[in-house]
Design a protein around this motif. Structure first.
Motif, mmCIF file in Angstrom:
data_model
loop_
_atom_site.group_PDB
_atom_site.id
_atom_site.type_symbol
_atom_site.label_atom_id
_atom_site.label_comp_id
_atom_site.label_asym_id
_atom_site.label_seq_id
_atom_site.Cartn_x
_atom_site.Cartn_y
_atom_site.Cartn_z
ATOM 1 N N GLU A 73 0.835 -1.207 0.000
ATOM 2 C CA GLU A 73 0.000 0.000 0.000
ATOM 3 C C GLU A 73 0.870 1.258 0.000
ATOM 4 O O GLU A 73 0.565 2.244 -0.683
ATOM 5 C CB GLU A 73 -0.935 0.001 1.210
ATOM 6 C CG GLU A 73 -2.018 -1.065 1.166
ATOM 7 C CD GLU A 73 -2.958 -0.955 2.357
ATOM 8 O OE1 GLU A 73 -3.426 0.168 2.646
ATOM 9 O OE2 GLU A 73 -3.216 -1.990 3.014
ATOM 10 N N MET A 74 1.952 1.209 0.780
ATOM 11 C CA MET A 74 2.871 2.353 0.799
ATOM 12 C C MET A 74 3.521 2.562 -0.566
ATOM 13 O O MET A 74 3.667 3.704 -1.024
ATOM 14 C CB MET A 74 3.959 2.132 1.855
ATOM 15 C CG MET A 74 3.492 2.262 3.284
ATOM 16 S SD MET A 74 4.877 2.033 4.436
ATOM 17 C CE MET A 74 4.099 2.513 5.979
ATOM 18 N N PRO B 261 4.220 7.388 -4.755
ATOM 19 C CA PRO B 261 4.392 8.280 -5.915
ATOM 20 C C PRO B 261 3.362 9.407 -5.998
ATOM 21 O O PRO B 261 3.602 10.413 -6.675
ATOM 22 C CB PRO B 261 4.232 7.320 -7.111
ATOM 23 C CG PRO B 261 4.508 5.965 -6.561
ATOM 24 C CD PRO B 261 3.993 6.002 -5.170
ATOM 25 N N HIS B 262 2.213 9.265 -5.332
ATOM 26 C CA HIS B 262 1.149 10.271 -5.425
ATOM 27 C C HIS B 262 1.251 11.339 -4.334
ATOM 28 O O HIS B 262 0.503 12.307 -4.373
ATOM 29 C CB HIS B 262 -0.218 9.586 -5.330
ATOM 30 C CG HIS B 262 -0.438 8.543 -6.392
ATOM 31 N ND1 HIS B 262 -0.645 8.848 -7.714
ATOM 32 C CD2 HIS B 262 -0.437 7.183 -6.314
ATOM 33 C CE1 HIS B 262 -0.804 7.735 -8.417
ATOM 34 N NE2 HIS B 262 -0.673 6.708 -7.583
ATOM 35 N N VAL B 263 2.150 11.126 -3.346
ATOM 36 C CA VAL B 263 2.237 12.072 -2.233
ATOM 37 C C VAL B 263 2.635 13.456 -2.726
ATOM 38 O O VAL B 263 2.046 14.474 -2.335
ATOM 39 C CB VAL B 263 3.234 11.555 -1.171
ATOM 40 C CG1 VAL B 263 3.499 12.636 -0.119
ATOM 41 C CG2 VAL B 263 2.706 10.295 -0.510
ATOM 42 N N VAL B 264 3.638 13.536 -3.619
ATOM 43 C CA VAL B 264 4.137 14.826 -4.099
ATOM 44 C C VAL B 264 3.078 15.530 -4.940
ATOM 45 O O VAL B 264 2.837 16.747 -4.773
ATOM 46 C CB VAL B 264 5.438 14.642 -4.909
ATOM 47 C CG1 VAL B 264 5.885 15.981 -5.486
ATOM 48 C CG2 VAL B 264 6.526 14.055 -4.028
ATOM 49 N N SER B 265 2.429 14.781 -5.832
ATOM 50 C CA SER B 265 1.415 15.415 -6.688
ATOM 51 C C SER B 265 0.238 15.921 -5.860
ATOM 52 O O SER B 265 -0.305 17.004 -6.119
ATOM 53 C CB SER B 265 0.932 14.435 -7.758
ATOM 54 O OG SER B 265 0.371 13.273 -7.161
ATOM 55 N N ILE C 189 10.657 8.120 0.237
ATOM 56 C CA ILE C 189 10.818 6.943 1.113
ATOM 57 C C ILE C 189 11.183 5.698 0.314
ATOM 58 O O ILE C 189 11.037 4.571 0.809
ATOM 59 C CB ILE C 189 9.534 6.691 1.933
ATOM 60 C CG1 ILE C 189 8.334 6.505 0.993
ATOM 61 C CG2 ILE C 189 9.280 7.824 2.919
ATOM 62 C CD1 ILE C 189 7.054 6.081 1.716
ATOM 63 N N ASP C 190 11.683 5.879 -0.881
ATOM 64 C CA ASP C 190 12.010 4.730 -1.730
ATOM 65 C C ASP C 190 13.061 3.820 -1.080
ATOM 66 O O ASP C 190 12.935 2.585 -1.102
ATOM 67 C CB ASP C 190 12.515 5.204 -3.097
ATOM 68 C CG ASP C 190 11.409 5.837 -3.931
ATOM 69 O OD1 ASP C 190 10.227 5.653 -3.566
ATOM 70 O OD2 ASP C 190 11.726 6.519 -4.923
ATOM 71 N N HIS D 236 1.637 12.752 4.921
ATOM 72 C CA HIS D 236 0.417 12.256 4.296
ATOM 73 C C HIS D 236 -0.336 11.421 5.329
ATOM 74 O O HIS D 236 0.229 10.521 5.943
ATOM 75 C CB HIS D 236 0.775 11.407 3.072
ATOM 76 C CG HIS D 236 -0.390 11.096 2.199
ATOM 77 N ND1 HIS D 236 -1.301 10.112 2.497
ATOM 78 C CD2 HIS D 236 -0.791 11.645 1.012
ATOM 79 C CE1 HIS D 236 -2.216 10.046 1.538
ATOM 80 N NE2 HIS D 236 -1.927 10.977 0.624
ATOM 81 N N LEU D 237 -1.593 11.703 5.524
ATOM 82 C CA LEU D 237 -2.367 11.066 6.591
ATOM 83 C C LEU D 237 -2.441 9.548 6.414
ATOM 84 O O LEU D 237 -2.248 8.794 7.382
ATOM 85 C CB LEU D 237 -3.776 11.653 6.637
ATOM 86 C CG LEU D 237 -4.710 11.059 7.702
ATOM 87 C CD1 LEU D 237 -4.120 11.250 9.090
ATOM 88 C CD2 LEU D 237 -6.098 11.684 7.598
ATOM 89 N N THR D 238 -2.704 9.090 5.202
ATOM 90 C CA THR D 238 -2.827 7.645 4.975
ATOM 91 C C THR D 238 -1.506 6.939 5.247
ATOM 92 O O THR D 238 -1.475 5.855 5.850
ATOM 93 C CB THR D 238 -3.289 7.368 3.536
ATOM 94 O OG1 THR D 238 -4.487 8.087 3.271
ATOM 95 C CG2 THR D 238 -3.543 5.881 3.332
ATOM 96 N N LEU D 239 -0.402 7.553 4.825
ATOM 97 C CA LEU D 239 0.912 6.976 5.105
ATOM 98 C C LEU D 239 1.175 6.890 6.603
ATOM 99 O O LEU D 239 1.703 5.891 7.099
ATOM 100 C CB LEU D 239 2.013 7.800 4.435
ATOM 101 C CG LEU D 239 2.499 7.362 3.051
ATOM 102 C CD1 LEU D 239 3.573 8.311 2.546
ATOM 103 C CD2 LEU D 239 3.026 5.939 3.085
#
Length: 295
Positions: free
Chosen positions: A174-175, A180-184, A222-223, A270-273
């Motif tokens: 999930e992470m 990849p969408h956190v920055v956008s 976080i890669d 990011h809240l979900t992260l």
């Protein structure tokens, strides 16, 4: 196959009028520690018995209890202490030679002297080898029972830990999808916020805006942490299948995974992260508790 450090084994044997029971109990310990509780006159066998346990047990505290009692089903056997008898006869000869004392020692006289008759296992007249062999045989039997319980318990622990690692892998996936969408998402939120604040008193500097997004992308990347986590998951699974003691290595890997997850939590904006990080930490704590009992 993983072994638990918790186990119990016992063995009973009858020898020379005695019934002897060996009990082995093992619990968690950082190293291999063997504690012996045996009759005082058998302390000469202690080192050999300890070595036998240490050959089979690599980690954990093992308490060895040896209980001895008269065997009601067998006729008690009295053993002649030949060393003591010879000492008494030698002393009698010295009395006769040096002081001219006359007389002889009869059987009843000799048997009445102190320490002439000893308990089985106490006299040391070739009996030591017999008792040591009996004790070693019984110890091996008790160890097999102990190891079998440790194997069964270890199998359950390994299954539980492996299931939790699979859950961690699903959270990790999930992470990977979300990262990849956190920055956008941050860029869109920031741009919308600036539009809301736009009252005509300033103009949006696209260059500065781009620099801000680039800095955020670098700070929140976080890669590397996700790659190392994936490697740790594989190592944990390998250890659980190994025949070698894995408890201490698992403990180290759990610490490393906790460190990676904490880093992800500090970087994640990011809240979900963040929620995934909290769930991962809770799962790692459960794994740590289970791994603490693996040899």
């Amino acid at each position: 196959m993983s072994l638990s450090m918790t186990g119990y084994g016992q063995a009973i044997f009858h020898y020379e009028g005695y019934k002897v029971r060996l009990e082995l109990k093992s619990v968690n310990h950082r190293y291999c520690e063997v504690m012996m509780r045996i009759p005082r006159e058998w302390t000469r066998f202690e080192d050999g018995l300890k070595r036998t346990v240490q050959q089979q047990i690599k980690r954990g505290r093992v308490d060895v209890f040896i209980h001895r009692e008269r065997d009601e089903e067998q006729i008690p056997v009295a053993r002649l202490n030949e060393t003591v008898v010879q000492a008494y006869l030698h002393a009698a000869e010295q009395l006769a030679d040096r002081y001219g004392v006359k007389g002889t020692l009869g059987i009843s006289d000799i048997l009445a002297l102190p320490d002439v008759l000893g308990e089985p296992g106490e006299t040391g007249n070739g009996d030591e080898e017999g008792w040591e062999e009996q004790l070693q045989t019984a110890l091996h039997e008790a160890l097999q029972g102990l190891l079998e319980m440790r194997r069964r318990e270890g199998g359950h622990l390994a299954q539980d830990v492996e299931a939790r690692i699979v859950h961690l892998e699903s959270l990790h996936h999930e992470m990977m999808v979300l990262a990849p969408h956190v920055v956008s998402e941050y860029r869109n939120r920031l741009k919308n916020r600036l539009k809301e604040l736009q009252d005509g008193s300033f103009t949006l500097d696209e260059h500065k805006f781009g620099m801000e997004i680039a800095l955020f992308a670098d700070r929140s990347n976080i890669d590397e942490e996700l790659t190392r986590l994936q490697s740790h998951f594989g190592q944990c699974k390998g250890l659980l299948l190994s025949d070698e003691p894995a408890g201490r290595k698992l403990d180290f890997l759990i610490q490393e995974m906790n460190r990676e997850v904490n880093t992800i939590g500090s970087k994640a904006n990011h809240l979900t992260l963040v929620n995934l990080v909290v769930e991962m930490k809770a799962e790692l704590e459960k794994i740590r508790e289970q791994a603490a009992n693996i040899e």
